[in-house]
Design a protein around this motif. Structure first.
Motif, PDB file in Angstrom:
ATOM      1  N   ALA A 204      -0.040 -11.273   2.325  1.00  0.00           N
ATOM      2  CA  ALA A 204      -0.380 -11.746   0.975  1.00  0.00           C
ATOM      3  C   ALA A 204      -0.924 -10.612   0.118  1.00  0.00           C
ATOM      4  O   ALA A 204      -0.586 -10.492  -1.068  1.00  0.00           O
ATOM      5  CB  ALA A 204      -1.410 -12.873   1.066  1.00  0.00           C
ATOM      6  N   ALA A 205      -1.768  -9.748   0.717  1.00  0.00           N
ATOM      7  CA  ALA A 205      -2.319  -8.624  -0.047  1.00  0.00           C
ATOM      8  C   ALA A 205      -1.210  -7.669  -0.455  1.00  0.00           C
ATOM      9  O   ALA A 205      -1.154  -7.187  -1.586  1.00  0.00           O
ATOM     10  CB  ALA A 205      -3.375  -7.892   0.787  1.00  0.00           C
ATOM     11  N   LYS A 206      -0.274  -7.406   0.484  1.00  0.00           N
ATOM     12  CA  LYS A 206       0.850  -6.505   0.172  1.00  0.00           C
ATOM     13  C   LYS A 206       1.688  -7.094  -0.946  1.00  0.00           C
ATOM     14  O   LYS A 206       2.083  -6.397  -1.889  1.00  0.00           O
ATOM     15  CB  LYS A 206       1.708  -6.294   1.424  1.00  0.00           C
ATOM     16  CG  LYS A 206       1.152  -5.182   2.293  1.00  0.00           C
ATOM     17  CD  LYS A 206       2.202  -4.642   3.276  1.00  0.00           C
ATOM     18  CE  LYS A 206       1.622  -3.466   4.051  1.00  0.00           C
ATOM     19  NZ  LYS A 206       1.917  -3.511   5.463  1.00  0.00           N
ATOM     20  N   ALA A 207       1.967  -8.396  -0.836  1.00  0.00           N
ATOM     21  CA  ALA A 207       2.786  -9.047  -1.860  1.00  0.00           C
ATOM     22  C   ALA A 207       2.102  -8.975  -3.219  1.00  0.00           C
ATOM     23  O   ALA A 207       2.754  -8.885  -4.257  1.00  0.00           O
ATOM     24  CB  ALA A 207       3.041 -10.503  -1.462  1.00  0.00           C
ATOM     25  N   ALA A 208       0.765  -9.011  -3.214  1.00  0.00           N
ATOM     26  CA  ALA A 208       0.030  -8.986  -4.478  1.00  0.00           C
ATOM     27  C   ALA A 208      -0.165  -7.562  -4.999  1.00  0.00           C
ATOM     28  O   ALA A 208      -0.660  -7.370  -6.103  1.00  0.00           O
ATOM     29  CB  ALA A 208      -1.334  -9.655  -4.290  1.00  0.00           C
ATOM     30  N   GLY A 209       0.230  -6.561  -4.195  1.00  0.00           N
ATOM     31  CA  GLY A 209       0.027  -5.181  -4.619  1.00  0.00           C
ATOM     32  C   GLY A 209      -1.424  -4.772  -4.608  1.00  0.00           C
ATOM     33  O   GLY A 209      -1.856  -3.954  -5.412  1.00  0.00           O
ATOM     34  N   GLU A 210      -2.184  -5.354  -3.686  1.00  0.00           N
ATOM     35  CA  GLU A 210      -3.612  -5.047  -3.631  1.00  0.00           C
ATOM     36  C   GLU A 210      -3.964  -4.483  -2.258  1.00  0.00           C
ATOM     37  O   GLU A 210      -3.254  -4.691  -1.286  1.00  0.00           O
ATOM     38  CB  GLU A 210      -4.431  -6.325  -3.867  1.00  0.00           C
ATOM     39  CG  GLU A 210      -4.359  -6.828  -5.297  1.00  0.00           C
ATOM     40  CD  GLU A 210      -5.383  -7.927  -5.523  1.00  0.00           C
ATOM     41  OE1 GLU A 210      -6.570  -7.606  -5.579  1.00  0.00           O
ATOM     42  OE2 GLU A 210      -4.984  -9.092  -5.621  1.00  0.00           O
ATOM     43  N   PRO A 211      -5.077  -3.734  -2.179  1.00  0.00           N
ATOM     44  CA  PRO A 211      -5.466  -3.167  -0.884  1.00  0.00           C
ATOM     45  C   PRO A 211      -5.894  -4.259   0.101  1.00  0.00           C
ATOM     46  O   PRO A 211      -6.762  -5.080  -0.215  1.00  0.00           O
ATOM     47  CB  PRO A 211      -6.639  -2.238  -1.218  1.00  0.00           C
ATOM     48  CG  PRO A 211      -7.098  -2.624  -2.573  1.00  0.00           C
ATOM     49  CD  PRO A 211      -5.973  -3.302  -3.273  1.00  0.00           C
ATOM     50  N   PHE A 212      -5.292  -4.236   1.278  1.00  0.00           N
ATOM     51  CA  PHE A 212      -5.628  -5.196   2.332  1.00  0.00           C
ATOM     52  C   PHE A 212      -7.077  -5.002   2.748  1.00  0.00           C
ATOM     53  O   PHE A 212      -7.575  -3.878   2.773  1.00  0.00           O
ATOM     54  CB  PHE A 212      -4.682  -4.991   3.518  1.00  0.00           C
ATOM     55  CG  PHE A 212      -5.016  -5.822   4.725  1.00  0.00           C
ATOM     56  CD1 PHE A 212      -5.265  -7.183   4.603  1.00  0.00           C
ATOM     57  CD2 PHE A 212      -5.089  -5.240   5.980  1.00  0.00           C
ATOM     58  CE1 PHE A 212      -5.580  -7.951   5.717  1.00  0.00           C
ATOM     59  CE2 PHE A 212      -5.399  -5.992   7.095  1.00  0.00           C
ATOM     60  CZ  PHE A 212      -5.646  -7.355   6.962  1.00  0.00           C
ATOM     61  N   GLN A 213      -7.744  -6.082   3.057  1.00  0.00           N
ATOM     62  CA  GLN A 213      -9.159  -6.135   3.448  1.00  0.00           C
ATOM     63  C   GLN A 213     -10.100  -5.918   2.271  1.00  0.00           C
ATOM     64  O   GLN A 213     -11.303  -5.846   2.450  1.00  0.00           O
ATOM     65  CB  GLN A 213      -9.480  -5.160   4.591  1.00  0.00           C
ATOM     66  CG  GLN A 213      -8.769  -5.560   5.870  1.00  0.00           C
ATOM     67  CD  GLN A 213      -9.208  -4.792   7.086  1.00  0.00           C
ATOM     68  OE1 GLN A 213      -9.810  -3.736   6.995  1.00  0.00           O
ATOM     69  NE2 GLN A 213      -8.892  -5.327   8.258  1.00  0.00           N
ATOM     70  N   LEU A 214      -9.535  -5.785   1.061  1.00  0.00           N
ATOM     71  CA  LEU A 214     -10.362  -5.806  -0.139  1.00  0.00           C
ATOM     72  C   LEU A 214      -9.884  -6.923  -1.073  1.00  0.00           C
ATOM     73  O   LEU A 214     -10.655  -7.476  -1.851  1.00  0.00           O
ATOM     74  CB  LEU A 214     -10.311  -4.461  -0.868  1.00  0.00           C
ATOM     75  CG  LEU A 214     -10.972  -3.281  -0.149  1.00  0.00           C
ATOM     76  CD1 LEU A 214     -10.789  -1.992  -0.942  1.00  0.00           C
ATOM     77  CD2 LEU A 214     -12.462  -3.532   0.069  1.00  0.00           C
ATOM     78  N   ALA A 215      -8.584  -7.251  -1.001  1.00  0.00           N
ATOM     79  CA  ALA A 215      -8.018  -8.268  -1.880  1.00  0.00           C
ATOM     80  C   ALA A 215      -8.519  -9.655  -1.495  1.00  0.00           C
ATOM     81  O   ALA A 215      -8.708  -9.956  -0.312  1.00  0.00           O
ATOM     82  CB  ALA A 215      -6.497  -8.223  -1.794  1.00  0.00           C
ATOM     83  N   VAL A 216      -8.766 -10.498  -2.502  1.00  0.00           N
ATOM     84  CA  VAL A 216      -9.230 -11.867  -2.251  1.00  0.00           C
ATOM     85  C   VAL A 216      -8.362 -12.851  -3.043  1.00  0.00           C
ATOM     86  O   VAL A 216      -7.638 -12.453  -3.948  1.00  0.00           O
ATOM     87  CB  VAL A 216     -10.708 -12.050  -2.663  1.00  0.00           C
ATOM     88  CG1 VAL A 216     -11.596 -11.078  -1.917  1.00  0.00           C
ATOM     89  CG2 VAL A 216     -10.880 -11.889  -4.156  1.00  0.00           C
ATOM     90  N   ASP A 217      -8.466 -14.141  -2.673  1.00  0.00           N
ATOM     91  CA  ASP A 217      -7.670 -15.141  -3.381  1.00  0.00           C
ATOM     92  C   ASP A 217      -8.280 -15.493  -4.745  1.00  0.00           C
ATOM     93  O   ASP A 217      -7.574 -15.604  -5.736  1.00  0.00           O
ATOM     94  CB  ASP A 217      -7.460 -16.390  -2.506  1.00  0.00           C
ATOM     95  CG  ASP A 217      -8.773 -16.988  -2.009  1.00  0.00           C
ATOM     96  OD1 ASP A 217      -9.850 -16.406  -2.261  1.00  0.00           O
ATOM     97  OD2 ASP A 217      -8.721 -18.046  -1.344  1.00  0.00           O
ATOM     98  N   ASN A 218      -9.600 -15.660  -4.812  1.00  0.00           N
ATOM     99  CA  ASN A 218     -10.255 -16.005  -6.077  1.00  0.00           C
ATOM    100  C   ASN A 218     -11.303 -14.957  -6.409  1.00  0.00           C
ATOM    101  O   ASN A 218     -12.313 -14.855  -5.717  1.00  0.00           O
ATOM    102  CB  ASN A 218     -10.944 -17.375  -5.966  1.00  0.00           C
ATOM    103  CG  ASN A 218      -9.954 -18.489  -5.765  1.00  0.00           C
ATOM    104  OD1 ASN A 218      -9.060 -18.695  -6.570  1.00  0.00           O
ATOM    105  ND2 ASN A 218     -10.072 -19.191  -4.640  1.00  0.00           N
ATOM    106  N   ARG A 219     -11.057 -14.205  -7.477  1.00  0.00           N
ATOM    107  CA  ARG A 219     -11.996 -13.139  -7.818  1.00  0.00           C
ATOM    108  C   ARG A 219     -13.196 -13.679  -8.588  1.00  0.00           C
ATOM    109  O   ARG A 219     -13.152 -14.757  -9.162  1.00  0.00           O
ATOM    110  CB  ARG A 219     -11.301 -12.109  -8.705  1.00  0.00           C
ATOM    111  CG  ARG A 219     -10.170 -11.361  -8.012  1.00  0.00           C
ATOM    112  CD  ARG A 219      -9.396 -10.587  -9.039  1.00  0.00           C
ATOM    113  NE  ARG A 219      -8.362  -9.765  -8.431  1.00  0.00           N
ATOM    114  CZ  ARG A 219      -7.389  -9.189  -9.139  1.00  0.00           C
ATOM    115  NH1 ARG A 219      -7.322  -9.355 -10.439  1.00  0.00           N
ATOM    116  NH2 ARG A 219      -6.486  -8.456  -8.524  1.00  0.00           N
ATOM    117  N   MET A 220     -14.256 -12.843  -8.592  1.00  0.00           N
ATOM    118  CA  MET A 220     -15.333 -13.067  -9.553  1.00  0.00           C
ATOM    119  C   MET A 220     -14.866 -12.407 -10.851  1.00  0.00           C
ATOM    120  O   MET A 220     -14.457 -11.242 -10.858  1.00  0.00           O
ATOM    121  CB  MET A 220     -16.631 -12.416  -9.078  1.00  0.00           C
ATOM    122  CG  MET A 220     -17.719 -12.449 -10.147  1.00  0.00           C
ATOM    123  SD  MET A 220     -19.101 -11.367  -9.777  1.00  0.00           S
ATOM    124  CE  MET A 220     -19.942 -12.322  -8.553  1.00  0.00           C
TER     125      MET A 220
END
Ligand code: CU
Length: 346
Positions: A204-220
């Protein structure tokens, strides 16, 4: 007296380690579309508001992270680029004041040691001096370290005071709750009930183009240029809310409400991690803070079913206008008639 020198070095090192420690996890952030945040995992206290302004949802698009901003870099040794004025001040203090002082002190002491080892070794100096005191040297090695510490204390303590200055009354208030092992965010002044922020798995993180283990589903999500006040607590054990690029680190302690504030000065996605060992999944409860321009922040608030403080609920406006147009004689009745509608949709 030599203890003093040791103390000076120890104190210098301690002061030179502010709360913006660099994360060491490796980033992997190819550019791609960011995943749309999922709906809140925890029921909000105001479910009726969800239906109030669905039209505004389309205007919020989750921001893509920027390489090297708000996240660690491979082989990085410096602090992350700071996104708050105070963070920049802390970074400048470290890089331009503390590090040079530490370097000079360390090299000076190393030089003295080498000189003593070489010049006064038994072979080179067979008849040792019996000198046991030298008043001038003793005064100097007491006064100079004390003066250095006093010089460092002024910028350090004023920075610390600025960092923990109470937030202004119009700050955006966010309640942060640490759970084993995710984060809950709530915006009491915006009518947004607690929602849960969980780490994305690797695909999911890869698909979102975000760093794995830092990417989250709902951000602040926070507005740029406006003070943000976090009220932080823990639900089960002690966690710590830490975002290096925002000079923010505060323990989340069960039964206590800790407070910290920051003002982000440029839009972006800033990642952090829980920084207190809190159990087996401690390493898997990252933090993602998305800072948006105020109008986009307002769009995000509406997409979450909330409203900006002081803003009328969007739905009642046409409802109030309709009876006024249809029956002008009943105009005084529109205000009380609109009130329950506003209450119902809020
Ligand atoms: Cu934790």
């Amino acid at each position: 007296m030599k203890m003093l020198k040791t103390l000076v070095i120890a104190a210098t090192l301690a002061i030179g380690a502010p709360a913006l420690a660099q994360d060491t996890t490796a980033p992997a952030a190819p550019a791609a579309a960011t995943a749309a945040p999922a709906t809140p995992a925890v029921a909000t206290p105001a479910p009726a508001a969800e239906a109030a302004a669905p039209a505004a949802d389309a205007t919020y698009v989750p921001m893509k992270p920027t390489d090297g901003i708000g996240q660690p870099v491979q082989g990085g040794i410096d602090f992350q680029p700071q996104a708050t004025d105070l963070g920049q001040r802390a970074k400048n203090l470290n890089n331009h004041v503390l590090l040079p002082i530490m370097t000079v002190v360390a090299l000076f002491v190393l030089g003295l040691l080498l000189w003593v080892i070489l010049r006064y070794r038994a072979k080179a100096n067979p008849v040792p001096s019996k000198t046991s005191h030298n008043t001038l040297i003793e005064v100097v090695w007491t006064a100079v370290p004390a003066l250095i510490l006093i010089a460092i204390a002024f910028p350090s303590l004023s920075l610390l005071a600025a960092q923990y200055k109470p937030a202004s009354a119009d700050a955006v208030v966010i309640k942060v709750k640490g759970y084993q092992w995710n984060w809950g965010y709530e915006y009491p002044d915006h009518g947004i009930g607690e929602y849960i922020s969980k780490m994305l798995d690797e695909p999911a993180a890869k698909a979102a183009g975000e760093p794995f283990q830092l990417a989250v589903d709902n951000r602040m999500v926070v507005p740029v240029g406006q003070e943000v006040k976090l009220i932080i607590t823990g639900a089960d054990v002690i966690h710590s809310f830490a975002v290096p690029a925002l000079l923010t680190k505060m323990d989340a302690v069960p039964g206590r409400a800790n407070e910290t504030t920051f003002t982000v000065n440029k839009p972006g996605v800033y990642y952090g991690q829980c920084s207190e060992l809190c159990g087996v999944d401690h390493a898997f409860m990252p933090i993602a803070v998305e800072a948006l321009p105020p109008e986009k922040f307002a769009a995000w608030v509406r997409s979450k079913g909330g409203k900006m403080p002081g803003e009328a609920a969007p739905a009642p406006a046409p409802a109030a206008a309709a009876p006024a147009a249809a029956a002008p004689a009943a105009a005084p009745a529109t205000v009380p008639a609109a009130a329950p509608a506003a209450a119902a949709t809020n």
